[in-house]
Design a protein around this motif. Structure first.
Motif, PDB file in Angstrom:
ATOM      1  N   ARG A 111       0.823  -1.211   0.000  1.00 46.36           N
ATOM      2  CA  ARG A 111       0.000   0.000   0.000  1.00 46.36           C
ATOM      3  C   ARG A 111       0.854   1.257   0.000  1.00 46.36           C
ATOM      4  O   ARG A 111       1.959   1.269   0.550  1.00 46.36           O
ATOM      5  CB  ARG A 111      -0.887   0.033   1.252  1.00 46.36           C
ATOM      6  N   ALA A 112       0.325   2.326  -0.559  1.00 44.04           N
ATOM      7  CA  ALA A 112       0.997   3.625  -0.521  1.00 44.04           C
ATOM      8  C   ALA A 112       1.280   3.990   0.931  1.00 44.04           C
ATOM      9  O   ALA A 112       0.447   3.759   1.816  1.00 44.04           O
ATOM     10  CB  ALA A 112       0.130   4.694  -1.184  1.00 44.04           C
ATOM     11  N   GLY A 113       2.477   4.518   1.160  1.00 47.15           N
ATOM     12  CA  GLY A 113       2.863   4.936   2.500  1.00 47.15           C
ATOM     13  C   GLY A 113       3.677   3.904   3.272  1.00 47.15           C
ATOM     14  O   GLY A 113       4.277   4.227   4.292  1.00 47.15           O
ATOM     15  N   MET A 114       3.707   2.660   2.796  1.00 44.52           N
ATOM     16  CA  MET A 114       4.515   1.644   3.475  1.00 44.52           C
ATOM     17  C   MET A 114       5.998   1.988   3.342  1.00 44.52           C
ATOM     18  O   MET A 114       6.417   2.569   2.337  1.00 44.52           O
ATOM     19  CB  MET A 114       4.264   0.249   2.899  1.00 44.52           C
ATOM     20  N   GLU A 167      10.195   1.062   3.091  1.00 46.32           N
ATOM     21  CA  GLU A 167      11.014   0.090   2.371  1.00 46.32           C
ATOM     22  C   GLU A 167      11.168  -1.193   3.192  1.00 46.32           C
ATOM     23  O   GLU A 167      11.095  -2.291   2.653  1.00 46.32           O
ATOM     24  CB  GLU A 167      12.390   0.680   2.050  1.00 46.32           C
ATOM     25  N   GLN A 168      11.379  -1.062   4.497  1.00 41.70           N
ATOM     26  CA  GLN A 168      11.556  -2.250   5.332  1.00 41.70           C
ATOM     27  C   GLN A 168      10.294  -3.097   5.382  1.00 41.70           C
ATOM     28  O   GLN A 168      10.357  -4.320   5.344  1.00 41.70           O
ATOM     29  CB  GLN A 168      11.981  -1.889   6.748  1.00 41.70           C
ATOM     30  N   GLU A 169       9.132  -2.461   5.446  1.00 43.04           N
ATOM     31  CA  GLU A 169       7.876  -3.218   5.456  1.00 43.04           C
ATOM     32  C   GLU A 169       7.713  -4.019   4.164  1.00 43.04           C
ATOM     33  O   GLU A 169       7.300  -5.181   4.190  1.00 43.04           O
ATOM     34  CB  GLU A 169       6.680  -2.277   5.637  1.00 43.04           C
ATOM     35  N   VAL A 170       8.054  -3.394   3.030  1.00 43.76           N
ATOM     36  CA  VAL A 170       7.941  -4.085   1.742  1.00 43.76           C
ATOM     37  C   VAL A 170       8.963  -5.215   1.666  1.00 43.76           C
ATOM     38  O   VAL A 170       8.644  -6.328   1.230  1.00 43.76           O
ATOM     39  CB  VAL A 170       8.095  -3.095   0.572  1.00 43.76           C
ATOM     40  N   ARG A 171      10.185  -4.961   2.118  1.00 42.77           N
ATOM     41  CA  ARG A 171      11.229  -6.000   2.100  1.00 42.77           C
ATOM     42  C   ARG A 171      10.810  -7.186   2.963  1.00 42.77           C
ATOM     43  O   ARG A 171      11.005  -8.339   2.580  1.00 42.77           O
ATOM     44  CB  ARG A 171      12.553  -5.400   2.589  1.00 42.77           C
ATOM     45  N   ARG A 172      10.234  -6.934   4.119  1.00 35.39           N
ATOM     46  CA  ARG A 172       9.785  -8.034   4.988  1.00 35.39           C
ATOM     47  C   ARG A 172       8.659  -8.828   4.338  1.00 35.39           C
ATOM     48  O   ARG A 172       8.508 -10.016   4.579  1.00 35.39           O
ATOM     49  CB  ARG A 172       9.309  -7.504   6.335  1.00 35.39           C
ATOM     50  N   PHE A 227       9.285   4.014  -4.674  1.00 33.22           N
ATOM     51  CA  PHE A 227       9.422   4.716  -3.394  1.00 33.22           C
ATOM     52  C   PHE A 227       9.786   6.167  -3.651  1.00 33.22           C
ATOM     53  O   PHE A 227      10.552   6.470  -4.574  1.00 33.22           O
ATOM     54  CB  PHE A 227      10.532   4.079  -2.546  1.00 33.22           C
ATOM     55  N   GLY A 228       9.272   7.055  -2.816  1.00 37.39           N
ATOM     56  CA  GLY A 228       9.620   8.469  -2.878  1.00 37.39           C
ATOM     57  C   GLY A 228      10.903   8.748  -2.116  1.00 37.39           C
ATOM     58  O   GLY A 228      11.537   7.839  -1.568  1.00 37.39           O
ATOM     59  N   PRO A 229      11.283  10.030  -2.037  1.00 42.09           N
ATOM     60  CA  PRO A 229      12.531  10.397  -1.359  1.00 42.09           C
ATOM     61  C   PRO A 229      12.527  10.076   0.138  1.00 42.09           C
ATOM     62  O   PRO A 229      13.589   9.950   0.747  1.00 42.09           O
ATOM     63  CB  PRO A 229      12.652  11.898  -1.606  1.00 42.09           C
ATOM     64  N   LEU A 236       5.071   5.052  -3.154  1.00 38.13           N
ATOM     65  CA  LEU A 236       4.235   5.998  -3.896  1.00 38.13           C
ATOM     66  C   LEU A 236       3.193   5.254  -4.735  1.00 38.13           C
ATOM     67  O   LEU A 236       2.031   5.639  -4.792  1.00 38.13           O
ATOM     68  CB  LEU A 236       5.087   6.855  -4.831  1.00 38.13           C
ATOM     69  N   ARG A 237       3.660   4.175  -5.415  1.00 36.05           N
ATOM     70  CA  ARG A 237       2.760   3.422  -6.295  1.00 36.05           C
ATOM     71  C   ARG A 237       3.394   2.059  -6.611  1.00 36.05           C
ATOM     72  O   ARG A 237       4.562   1.832  -6.341  1.00 36.05           O
ATOM     73  CB  ARG A 237       2.480   4.184  -7.589  1.00 36.05           C
ATOM     74  N   THR A 238       2.585   1.194  -7.203  1.00 35.13           N
ATOM     75  CA  THR A 238       3.054  -0.113  -7.659  1.00 35.13           C
ATOM     76  C   THR A 238       2.594  -0.320  -9.094  1.00 35.13           C
ATOM     77  O   THR A 238       1.695   0.378  -9.575  1.00 35.13           O
ATOM     78  CB  THR A 238       2.500  -1.256  -6.787  1.00 35.13           C
ATOM     79  N   GLY A 239       3.210  -1.285  -9.765  1.00 33.75           N
ATOM     80  CA  GLY A 239       2.812  -1.604 -11.128  1.00 33.75           C
ATOM     81  C   GLY A 239       3.310  -2.973 -11.539  1.00 33.75           C
ATOM     82  O   GLY A 239       4.194  -3.542 -10.900  1.00 33.75           O
ATOM     83  N   ARG A 240       2.730  -3.472 -12.605  1.00 33.46           N
ATOM     84  CA  ARG A 240       3.129  -4.769 -13.168  1.00 33.46           C
ATOM     85  C   ARG A 240       3.365  -4.594 -14.653  1.00 33.46           C
ATOM     86  O   ARG A 240       2.662  -3.827 -15.319  1.00 33.46           O
ATOM     87  CB  ARG A 240       2.042  -5.810 -12.954  1.00 33.46           C
ATOM     88  N   SER A 241       4.353  -5.325 -15.171  1.00 30.20           N
ATOM     89  CA  SER A 241       4.648  -5.276 -16.601  1.00 30.20           C
ATOM     90  C   SER A 241       5.246  -6.587 -17.049  1.00 30.20           C
ATOM     91  O   SER A 241       5.795  -7.344 -16.237  1.00 30.20           O
ATOM     92  CB  SER A 241       5.601  -4.127 -16.921  1.00 30.20           C
TER      93      SER A 241
END
Length: 165
Positions: A99-102, A104-109, A146-148, A153-158
């Motif tokens: 989700r937006a606002g998470m 980097e560590q939360e996403v890595r976990r 991820f923002g600064p 900020l957002r996610t996507g698939r390609s």
């Protein structure tokens, strides 16, 4: 290193990684929740990339197969030393939880180490990419931007673009 030796070494490394990921289904089949121990997990998978301490006293071992593979495994060892969960986390059902606002560590976990990180200085954004397979055989990328401040900020698939004819 001479080019031919570099090529041979690269080829050997690629076959080694392929053999490692090809063995994963066998390794997984040899483990059983609430029966297998931490020693069993380490015997099958080796040393984890990361060990995450959980609030209940359990630990989650992170086993990455990126960038050449399409999986990352999270294996939880309960406080009693038994495996309580084995999850392949690079999957669409997990992507929907980012989700937006998470951080980097939360996403890595959640997803494990990404296959690739790309920083865009002018935009002040960083993309993390994970490779996965959309059944039956479509190779895809899941990207988290991820923002600064290090927040999503957002996610996507390609689809993975292949070179060649």
């Amino acid at each position: 290193m001479r080019p031919i030796y570099r090529w041979i070494w690269s080829l050997g490394a690629a076959f080694g990684l392929l053999a490692l990921t090809a063995c994963d289904p066998q390794r997984i089949a040899e483990l059983e929740e609430d029966v297998s121990t931490e020693v069993d997990v380490r015997d099958r998978f080796g040393e984890p990339e990361n060990i995450w301490q959980e609030p209940d006293g359990s630990r989650t071992f992170e086993y990455n197969r990126q960038p050449a593979g399409h999986q990352n495994y999270m294996i939880t060892i309960g406080p009693n030393g038994k495996m309580t969960a084995l999850r392949q986390v690079v999957a669409p059902h997990m992507f929907g939880q980012v989700r937006a606002g998470m951080s980097e560590q939360e996403v890595r976990r959640m997803l494990g180490k990404p296959a690739k990180r790309t920083t865009y200085e002018r935009k002040q954004e960083t993309d993390w990419d994970w490779r996965y397979v959309d059944p039956p055989t479509t190779e895809m990328l899941f990207t988290v931007t991820f923002g600064p401040d290090g927040r999503v900020l957002r996610t996507g698939r390609s689809m993975v673009q292949r070179d060649g004819p």
